[in-house]
Design an enzyme around this catalytic site. Structure first.
Site, PDB file in Angstrom:
ATOM      1  N   GLN A  42      43.524  41.294  43.457  1.00 22.93           N
ATOM      2  CA  GLN A  42      42.656  42.450  43.660  1.00 22.93           C
ATOM      3  C   GLN A  42      42.146  43.038  42.349  1.00 22.93           C
ATOM      4  OE1 GLN A  42      44.806  45.186  46.164  1.00 22.93           O
ATOM      5  NE2 GLN A  42      45.155  43.643  47.736  1.00 22.93           N
ATOM      6  N   CYS A  43      41.961  42.199  41.363  1.00 20.38           N
ATOM      7  CA  CYS A  43      41.512  42.624  40.038  1.00 20.38           C
ATOM      8  C   CYS A  43      40.004  42.377  39.921  1.00 20.38           C
ATOM      9  CB  CYS A  43      42.270  41.816  38.984  1.00 20.38           C
ATOM     10  SG  CYS A  43      41.812  42.161  37.276  1.00 20.38           S
TER      11      CYS A  43
END
Length: 169
Positions: A42-43
């Protein structure tokens, strides 16, 4: 695992856990050029890094490149899922064929021994801590850490260094 009395000499002295919790002796990668990277789902860097890693892996796996991806939730909580969820996302969305290992800490008291070794081998400009997701270490065919790349360095921009270690023009 390296014994307590001897200091690890290369990454081949380490055993890590795969996504199913099985021990993997890194000496199985002798003779391969490795990119070792801490990953997160989720970066902001996720799409570009996974896309690039998949491309570079497809291009050079037959010449001896291997990518070892270690999920890590230490940066902004950006890898919260279970190892099964992580592996499913990476293999489905990014078509990753390289190994995804068990989730690890890369900094602090609970940092994986492999990461302590990587950081001690190539600290310097970056200091001793991993700064963010997708920090990359390039390892030669003898298991020596030869370079460290920042999270914003794309795997594609490492291609020249990878080719040099692989011995391909």
């Amino acid at each position: 695992m390296a014994s307590q009395s001897s200091k690890p000499q290369s990454i081949y002295d380490f055993t890590v856990k795969d996504a199913k919790g099985n021990d993997v002796d890194l000496s199985i990668y002798k003779g391969k050029v490795l990119i070792i990277v801490n990953v997160a789902s989720q970066c902001g860097l996720t799409n570009s890094n996974y896309t690039d890693m998949t491309e570079i892996y497809k291009k050079y796996k037959d010449q001896g490149l291997e990518i070892l991806a270690f999920p890590c939730n230490q940066f902004g909580g950006q890898e919260p899922g279970s190892i099964e969820e992580i592996q499913n996302m990476v293999c489905t969305r990014f078509k990753a064929e390289y190994p995804i290992f068990d989730k690890v800490d890369v900094n602090g008291d609970n940092a994986a021994p492999l990461y302590k070794f990587l950081k001690s081998s190539k600290g310097g400009f970056f200091g001793d801590s991993i700064k963010w997701n997708f920090s990359k270490f390039l390892v030669d065919k003898e298991g020596n850490v030869v370079d460290r790349y920042s999270p914003t360095t794309t795997p594609a921009s490492m291609e020249k260094d990878i080719k040099k270690l692989l011995g391909v023009a």
